[in-house]
Design an enzyme around this catalytic site. Structure first.
Site, PDB file in Angstrom:
ATOM      1  N   HIS A 459      72.248  27.557 -10.321  1.00 43.69           N
ATOM      2  CA  HIS A 459      71.416  27.318 -11.503  1.00 43.69           C
ATOM      3  C   HIS A 459      72.248  26.750 -12.654  1.00 43.69           C
ATOM      4  CE1 HIS A 459      67.921  29.992 -10.041  1.00 43.69           C
ATOM      5  NE2 HIS A 459      67.710  28.715  -9.794  1.00 43.69           N
ATOM      6  N   ARG A 566      51.810  18.634 -29.626  1.00 39.98           N
ATOM      7  CA  ARG A 566      51.160  19.706 -28.842  1.00 39.98           C
ATOM      8  C   ARG A 566      50.900  20.857 -29.809  1.00 39.98           C
ATOM      9  NH1 ARG A 566      54.755  17.739 -24.398  1.00 39.98           N
ATOM     10  NH2 ARG A 566      53.486  17.499 -22.522  1.00 39.98           N
ATOM     11  N   GLU A 696      43.269  13.236 -18.217  1.00 35.55           N
ATOM     12  CA  GLU A 696      44.060  14.196 -17.444  1.00 35.55           C
ATOM     13  C   GLU A 696      43.321  14.665 -16.204  1.00 35.55           C
ATOM     14  OE1 GLU A 696      46.466  16.953 -20.245  1.00 35.55           O
ATOM     15  OE2 GLU A 696      44.448  16.868 -21.051  1.00 35.55           O
ATOM     16  N   ASP A 720      49.001  16.509 -15.923  1.00 29.68           N
ATOM     17  CA  ASP A 720      47.793  17.110 -15.362  1.00 29.68           C
ATOM     18  C   ASP A 720      47.062  16.163 -14.418  1.00 29.68           C
ATOM     19  OD1 ASP A 720      47.507  19.820 -16.160  1.00 29.68           O
ATOM     20  OD2 ASP A 720      47.386  19.119 -18.218  1.00 29.68           O
TER      21      ASP A 720
HETATM   22  C1  PEP Z   1      49.869  16.000 -19.528  1.00 31.99           C
HETATM   23  O1  PEP Z   1      49.107  16.736 -18.878  1.00 31.99           O
HETATM   24  O2  PEP Z   1      50.448  15.012 -19.048  1.00 31.99           O
HETATM   25  C2  PEP Z   1      50.137  16.326 -20.948  1.00 31.99           C
HETATM   26  C3  PEP Z   1      50.817  15.489 -21.721  1.00 31.99           C
HETATM   27  O3  PEP Z   1      49.695  17.518 -21.386  1.00 31.99           O
HETATM   28  P1  PEP Z   1      50.485  18.896 -21.146  1.00 31.99           P
HETATM   29  O4  PEP Z   1      51.745  18.600 -20.397  1.00 31.99           O
HETATM   30  O5  PEP Z   1      50.723  19.483 -22.498  1.00 31.99           O
HETATM   31  O6  PEP Z   1      49.477  19.674 -20.345  1.00 31.99           O
HETATM   32 MG    MG Z   2      47.933  18.231 -19.951  1.00 29.62          MG
END
Ligand code: PEP
Ligand code: MG
Length: 837
Positions: A459, A566, A696, A720
């Protein structure tokens, strides 16, 4: 043979085998082996001397730990937990030492008989995996006088049960191990999760040894390799399902970690010449700097044990302290997008939960050891098992256990962690390092790392690679004798540490280091300018951020704008949601820090893998498919209103763009759009901020033309979108290798999104991790993406990459990639078309 412990009957009555207990948990021996008594007396007596290690809050059950470590669980009546304590009077306290025959609990059976399905009282050995029953009574027994059973230890506490301890199995099956590196930490965690999901006891048998499938350490201790045949044994009410799940977890394919890094063999010392030491490459690069020998002092361990109860509590408290410290580190890693660190601490949590490790320590306390000695010995036994394996990957996991051992021992002693201070830009030399050692060091402390032990897949190696610090491991102990402060030359790429570098070698190395630094500096300076392709297409290179500090960093690194704030990071690690005013201040601070740049702020995206406990979102079987993203906003409209109002209320709101996560179709978008208009009207605001939609979910990509009709822009969340398109959980490290957004299915959805947006003159960005992938940049631009949003530190290199691309060629070639059939083919072809310098 170990002396057997005699247990007297705790109640007068008739002895029954467990199979006759009207409760499948006890009848199936899920709680352990033992006997039951159909009672005629009503005071539960201690069956032997020991310590009361647990009394149920509802006083219907009690566990006594005997000096030999046996944990005797006595459960009065069936389903009596529902009486909430009524009918039971405890006569002793948790942690109290009691003698054989002492009264423990007074039960009012005339009351209980009318409320509970049965008075049958169960006496089981809760740690039956290390204790076995040598003798069992039958027929009538008298409380405090008759012997109910004899119990003896199955042998020294060990990570692996011996062959004589074979559990009885209701069902068995064979599995052929599919994991590329055999059963190491991550596959073991997967098997553990499969076993824990069912009401069953599952054991693995391999090469004459057995391991509890719920114990990560025991599983790793079997030394199972790729392609090995393993027998799986299960018993209990859900034995069949558990067996199938564990077999599936064993047979799952996961790639070899050795593929992650090219580890050249240790160069032969003779070939290296005097003053040079060879090692294994852990992270490439060149470094020159003064040696800083690093040896953390052993934590203090109090040898003398106090009261049993005190020692149990000290261990429990220390485990809880370390657990919450690791959780905070994981949150911090998550916040900074440090996936390597997050995954490593996740593995540490699984080790901390290991029933064999904690069980062995508790048993040692039962045998009179102090909490510190007990945990140290338990961890060391496990470490020795792992270190002795022929599998280097498992041997390296012993280092993670050492890390945990140190943290738990410090928590038990209450001492501060005293570690040597490493001067800036040093070449750190140590016998071995733990992930915590590295996590605690300032970013500029290390020019390079040299470890006497360790391995390329440890790690620590993963962490140094992620941080770009050149590192050499497995050099042998001689490096520990190198003088502190001596200037050395580390050429990790070629596996050599030069202790007495010649002037010309130093000069050549310095030139290379300087050239690399100059290139990076040049890219950084250029980053402050906008990026255009060779044929003039402007590509907006934006930053993904979490807060005002990141916003400053983004501006410093040359971000043209913020492509994704975010906002959930404002909500985590708190007791309650931030107020509207707090939110407004936070959003305003981000806008101010950006000095005139635009910022896309995403509404709260919680649920799924992002938990915010105080929001009390319901438990779900499939959280990734549940109440997450904008759906959680619909479930908590006041929360969404607060957020939208806070955004509308910022000064210079025209620079703020609102982005909606996890939108599935136009209805989702129109619902928020209408509410935003209502709120703005209430506030007397006429100029509404731009409203964008994240792509997404595959449905959103397929319906991009409809969404683009009503949205101002689209931003593709490839993290996502990949998970949902390929049906691979983004949080499951064993599926990570196949979770590649360069998959042609993803590319087609991105192409479709861009076409849908173009129909209505909208722009498309990418804010998922694919935007940070320099190999993917020409593909995305070729498919019609005009904004890429990435971590601030990556902006200079990405802008340099964009400036070397030709849009017309990107467009042409990207179309041809849509016809390929795997991510690997796409990557191979992309590397040919756009080689990276
Ligand atoms: C994604 O899903 O690519 C994204 C930018 O949102 P998060 O990673 O915060 O879910
Ligand atoms: Mg996302």
């Amino acid at each position: 043979m170990t002396q057997a412990l005699e247990l007297k009957a705790p109640l007068t009555g008739t002895v029954l085998p467990l199979e006759q207990v009207p409760d499948p948990v006890f009848a199936g021996r899920m709680m352990g082996d033992g006997l039951a008594i159909d009672p005629t007396s009503s005071t539960l007596l201690a069956p032997c001397d020991g310590v009361v290690t647990q009394i149920a809050r509802t006083h219907h059950a009690l566990t006594l730990t005997a000096a030999n470590g046996a944990e005797i669980l006595m459960h009065i009546g069936i389903d009596t937990v529902s009486l909430k304590g009524e009918g039971f009077k405890p006569l002793v306290a948790q942690g109290q030492t009691v003698t054989c025959g002492q009264a423990l609990i007074e039960a009012d059976f005339s009351f209980i008989a009318g409320k509970a399905p049965s008075l049958i009282t169960v006496v089981v050995i809760a740690n039956s995996d290390t204790q076995e029953m040598a003798e069992r009574a039958t027929g009538a027994v008298t409380a405090g006088q008759s012997i109910l059973m004899r119990v003896r230890a199955k042998g020294a506490a060990s990570a692996v049960a011996d062959a004589s301890a074979t559990p009885s199995a209701d069902t068995t099956a064979w599995a052929v191990v599919g994991h590329g590196d055999g059963v190491h930490a991550r596959p073991a965690a997967m098997i553990q999760a499969a076993a824990k999901a069912f009401n069953a006891r599952v054991f693995l048998r391999f090469s004459g040894q057995e391991a509890n499938a719920r114990s990560v350490v025991s599983l790793m201790g079997l030394g199972i390799g790729h392609g090995d045949r393993v027998e799986v044994l299960a018993s209990g009410p859900e034995a069949g399902q558990a067996l199938a799940a564990v077999v599936e977890a064993l047979e799952a394919h996961s790639p070899s970690a050795h593929g992650e890094v090219e580890a050249p063999a240790v160069p032969a010392p003779a070939a290296l010449g005097a003053g040079k030491v060879g090692g294994v490459l852990a992270a490439p690069g060149l470094a020159i700097g003064p040696v800083a020998q690093f040896a953390a002092a052993e934590p203090r361990v109090v040898e003398l044990a106090g009261e049993l109860g005190t020692e149990y509590n000290a261990l429990a408290r220390a485990l809880a302290t370390v657990r919450s410290a690791i959780m905070s580190q994981m949150h911090a890693a998550l916040k900074h997008g440090d996936k390597a660190m997050q995954a490593i601490f996740d593995a540490h949590l699984a080790l901390l939960d290991d029933p064999e490790l904690v069980g062995a320590a508790e048993r040692a306390i039962g045998q009179g050891k102090s909490a510190g000695v007990a945990f140290r010995d338990a961890a060391r036994t496990q470490r020795q098992v792992l270190s002795a394996m022929n599998n280097p990957l498992l041997a390296e996991r012993a280092n993670d256990l050492k890390d945990l051992e140190r943290r738990v021992l410090l928590a038990i002693s209450g001492d501060a962690d005293q570690k040597p201070v490493v001067p800036p830009r040093s070449i750190l030399i140590a016998d071995d390092l733990t992930p915590s050692d590295l996590a605690g060091m300032p970013a500029d402390a290390l020019a390079g790392v040299v470890l006497a032990r360790g391995g390329a897949t440890s790690h620590v190696a993963i962490l140094v690679r992620a941080r770009g610090i050149p590192a050499l491991v497995a050099t042998g102990a001689a490096v520990l004798q190198i003088e502190n402060g001596l200037e050395v030359l580390l050429d990790a790429t070629h596996g050599v540490l030069d202790i007495t570098p010649a002037a010309d070698s130093l000069q050549a190395a310095r030139q290379q280091i300087d050239a690399r630094r100059d290139t990076l500096e040049h890219m950084k300076r250029q980053a402050l300018e906008p990026a255009h392709t060779l044929d003039g297409q402007a590509i907006e290179v934006a930053a993904n951020i979490a807060n005002e500090r990141d916003a400053r960093e983004a501006a410093r690194c040359g971000a043209d704008s913020v492509g994704l704030l975010r906002s959930e990071f404002l909500f985590i690690e708190r007791e309650s949601a931030p107020s509207r005013d707090e939110q407004q201040a936070a959003y305003q601070a981000v806008l101010d820090a950006l000095e005139g740049r635009n910022a896309i702020m995403r509404t709260l995206d919680v649920g799924g893998d992002k938990e915010v406990p105080y929001l009390s979102l319901p438990q779900e079987d499939n959280p990734a498919l549940g109440l997450r993203g904008i759906r959680s906003g619909f479930a908590r409209p006041a929360l969404l209103d607060d957020q939208l109002t806070a955004m509308l209320a910022t000064r210079q709101a025209s620079r703020l763009r609102i982005l909606l996560p996890m939108v599935a179709d136009v209805a989702d978008l129109l619902r928020v759009k209408a509410r935003l208009a209502e709120l703005a009207a209430e506030m007397g605001i006429t100029a509404l901020p731009q409203l964008g939609v994240m792509i997404e979910v595959p449905s959103a990509a397929l319906l991009a033309d409809q969404l683009a009709e009503h949205a101002d822009f689209l931003s593709i969340g490839t993290n996502d979108l990949t998970q949902y398109t390929l049906a691979r959980d983004r949080c499951n490290p064993d599926l990570a290798a196949g979770l590649d957004p360069m998959h042609p299915a993803l590319l087609r959805l991105i192409a479709q999104t861009a076409a849908g947006a173009a129909k209505h003159g909208r722009w498309v960005g990418v804010c998922g991790a694919m935007a940070s992938d320099l190999e993917a940049a020409p593909v995305l631009i070729g498919l019609g993406v005009t904004e890429l949003s990435v971590s601030p530190g990556l902006i200079p290199e990405l802008k340099a990459r964009v400036r070397a691309l030709d849009l017309a060629m990107c467009r042409r070639e990207a179309q041809s990639l849509l016809l390929l059939s795997s991510a690997a083919e796409v990557r191979a072809r992309a590397r040919e078309i756009w080689p990276q310098v």
